[in-house]
Design an enzyme around this catalytic site. Structure first.
Site, short mmCIF file in Angstrom:
data_model
loop_
_atom_site.label_atom_id
_atom_site.label_comp_id
_atom_site.label_asym_id
_atom_site.label_seq_id
_atom_site.Cartn_x
_atom_site.Cartn_y
_atom_site.Cartn_z
N ALA A 236 -18.30 40.76 113.23
CA ALA A 236 -19.14 39.72 113.84
C ALA A 236 -18.62 38.32 113.52
O ALA A 236 -17.66 38.16 112.77
CB ALA A 236 -20.57 39.88 113.36
N HIS A 237 -19.28 37.34 114.08
CA HIS A 237 -18.80 35.96 113.94
C HIS A 237 -18.85 35.46 112.49
O HIS A 237 -19.74 35.79 111.75
CB HIS A 237 -19.53 34.99 114.88
CG HIS A 237 -21.01 34.95 114.77
ND1 HIS A 237 -21.77 34.17 115.59
CD2 HIS A 237 -21.88 35.61 113.98
CE1 HIS A 237 -23.03 34.32 115.29
NE2 HIS A 237 -23.13 35.19 114.33
N ASN A 238 -17.83 34.69 112.16
CA ASN A 238 -17.75 34.01 110.86
C ASN A 238 -17.54 34.95 109.69
O ASN A 238 -17.67 34.53 108.53
CB ASN A 238 -18.99 33.14 110.63
CG ASN A 238 -19.13 32.07 111.71
OD1 ASN A 238 -19.97 32.19 112.60
ND2 ASN A 238 -18.25 31.09 111.68
#
Lengths: 344, 344, 344
Positions: A236-238
């Site tokens: 997922a993001h980050n």
């Protein structure tokens, strides 16, 4: 076809026996035939060597005497040596430079690059030497891909991402799709938070088929050098993953998790968002990590298999564990025996 | 539009009522309308038949009397009969022979084959009659695909794989990507082990969208005849799956696992590597199989759902089960009552 | 670059401080620099504001005094406001009308539509204004896609599906592949049940990379307005999902499940088939829902993580919970103390 002496000249190790013997293939102990080079990675299979028809064996030096009479390559780590020999026997497919006429390329590319039919490369893309963009891949505007990296067929890379050198991206991989970020209105409707970060992959990263790595929301999603991701993994993001961490198929990592270096994450494991995992942590297959892990070690949280009947009988109690514990406490309070609770 | 008599002529079964009645569609009992053919797969829904507007019903022979006055097709397995009738009403899309001008084909193909726009077929590919290669599919060098097999859009098949006859591969499927094999250096870095095996699929295999089947490391990954895999499943290298085994979505099978014939594997189930599962085993959804299963039967290892509050209360004890068991042992040792431990 | 006054004119809220201050970016509190607009979504981070270099802050009105001297936008929901500002700073990519010469289009399309290289659009497809069909996407015969919807690269949409307005489908998404339906012959072989239903997506639906939504068997699979699905999710045939429900990565929903409106489903959660989940239900990550949920609330069924040693020690008892419970009952029967079982 390599002679043992040629292998040792290239890869190190010591020969015991006939260095002129030629081998054409690597094979496991139990199926190796004449002309094969087998390897003994674990001493417990030593008894199988007697029946093994391989022309030569990769073994640890301590087995030299026990295997006197066989042709041996002695090395401290036979499995690692096997990997290197297998690479000699099975080199990666050659790069065939050129852009296929059915590709759509809007950037200037080095002459050494191979672009397959149906691939599309948008504006401002920078590719290093010897990059291979497979059939029907898409590379979005502004993305940079380092020297020697190979994208197999049907890979999608969104805009403004960075992919290092000597990476391998298997078919169906998606790099840089929007992270999953929304703010909620009072009505219950979700308002999209634009995902303005990037994905940054280091060098020597391999990503398995249909795995997805989302771009960051404000900052980047970062995958360190040498990371290996299996198939159907969600990053997922980050998220940040340290170098040489390896993750097995169907694992999922939620937003902003930080995973250390040299970790090993089992298949179908889940890592919750906004937590940290230290370097050198091993997470067993099918295990949820919902809190940070601060010390190296092996961590597990999966379930034993039972026949369905035993499962019904035993697991019906899971909904009543608290009552059971209370009943035990009650019994202890009325028992004359020594109280063992302090050990619990 | 078929008359009941036509259906029975093709598919067997016995008519009770008017064989000249025509039906245009199959439908479930609760939504069937006039002109529809409904089916009663389970006797417990018999009470719904009274209100069902279907023009005819597929039922078991024992219901002939109870449903006197209705138009019936009597057959031992109404659900199976329904499947066959539904196939008559919904034949697979016709093959439209020809290679689209936007496809890139480097092999000689039979005239009966359909190749969609954007597809790419490398050298030395052998396709059987009536094969359909959908838009933007990729078929790697040396791969063989049997007669009547259909690849929907965006399927990726790597080099040197074998796909049987009458298979269906849905969009996003990846066949033959590298298995996940690495040897570890002392530094922690991973050295890739080339994946020199193939994927071999039998006949009548159906593979759901975005499912991945990796090629073997030294030997092959083998999927038997009639196997059905749902979407987003991961099949690792060197796995072997016996004929007619069926696997629901998001399941994952780790390397070198052997799964028997006619097994049923539930959704999100996990099968660890290097183990065997006997024929005719049923694994429940969301269950991890970490040891071999040697006998047919149903096996389960999933968790009951609770309200979050109950979960906190009950599952906090999971970390202290050993202490709880010890406390019970302690109590037993100091109890005057008969000792029940032998039954545990 | 927007002045605070411009933001408030467009999005509401109240300025405290200098409305002429210009900001060029949104950023989180801890990394915001001069020229940035930061937001304070949670009062517990208030202490960080002192060190925050942002030129302005989005905060709740009650912080006006505490942050006197800073440039503020006061609004009841700073995170929602941040989302809207971020949309202003990061508008979606512009539509570039036109059909790429390497696309294969067999339907008549509005002039405002963008079709990328390698895309294929079959007959009888209806696209609304400003639809974007990314590179190498496939849209099957008879499918309708509403105004403003964007398909990123390598999306596959089968025939006869319906996609609403302003949807976003990320790379690798597969819409409308066959549901997983088979009837079993006595031999163990599976007979395919044709999947004659459709997929119907509402408006404002976003679907993450490599997620799959299968078409219905007889009826449709239906995804309500405003639903957000993350990456690598499996939605089986005939599922219905109510509006504004959100689902995190790697979740799986089995056939004919009905999920209410405004639900939040955690990552890797599993929803079994043929059950119902009420509106406003929250399912925790890595949780199996095997029975219907009739009341709003938070539901959980996942496992705590332990060191591997503790796990072995504690979880070995899971196979013997019934025996343990029986032993406690036995002890209670022979105990003189008050009986606590009624509370269990």
């Amino acid at each position: 076809m390599f002679r043992l002496q040629e292998l040792v000249d290239r890869l190190g190790g010591v020969i015991a026996g006939d260095g002129a013997v030629a081998v054409a293939r690597v094979a496991p102990l139990d199926t190796a035939k004449e002309g094969d080079l087998a390897f003994l990675a674990n001493r417990k299979y030593l008894s199988q060597v007697g029946e093994c028809a391989a022309s030569a064996l990769i073994v640890t030096p301590d087995l030299r005497e026990a295997l006197a009479g066989r042709n041996l390559i002695l090395t401290a780590d036979p499995y690692l040596y096997f990997a290197r020999v297998a690479q000699l026997f099975n080199p990666p497919p050659a790069v065939r430079p050129g852009v296929h006429p059915l590709a759509a390329v809007a950037s200037t590319l080095p002459a050494s690059v191979q672009v397959g039919p149906g691939a599309s490369i948008e504006e401002d893309v920078v590719l290093g030497e010897d990059v291979v963009i497979g059939p029907n891949c898409h590379v979005g505007r502004g993305t940079r891909i380092g020297r020697g990296t190979r994208l197999y067929a049907n890979v999608s890379v969104y805009h403004d991402c960075v992919i290092g050198e000597d990476c391998i991206l298997h078919s169906g991989v998606v790099i840089g799709a929007d992270g999953f970020g929304f703010a909620r209105e009072k009505s219950g409707a979700w308002v999209k938070i634009p995902q303005a970060g990037r994905v940054v992959l280091g060098n020597d990263v391999e990503i398995g088929a249909n795995t997805t790595v989302d771009r960051g929301a404000l900052d980047d999603t970062v995958i360190g050098d040498g990371v290996k991701l299996d198939n159907l993994i969600q990053i997922a993001h980050n998220v940040r993953i340290g170098e040489h961490t390896i993750m097995a198929g169907c694992a999922g990592v939620a937003g902003s998790a930080r995973i250390g270096a040299r970790c090993m994450i089992g298949g179908q494991a889940g890592i919750s968002g906004h937590l940290s995992i230290a370097d050198d942590v091993v997470v067993s297959a099918w295990t949820l990590v919902a809190k940070s892990i601060t010390k190296p070690g092996v961590y597990t949280g999966n379930l034993p298999l039972q026949t369905h009947g035993d499962w019904v009988k035993n697991f019906s109690h899971l909904r009543h564990l608290d009552a059971l514990a209370r009943r035990v406490r009650q019994l202890e309070q009325h028992s004359d025996g020594p109280d063992d609770r302090s050990q619990g």
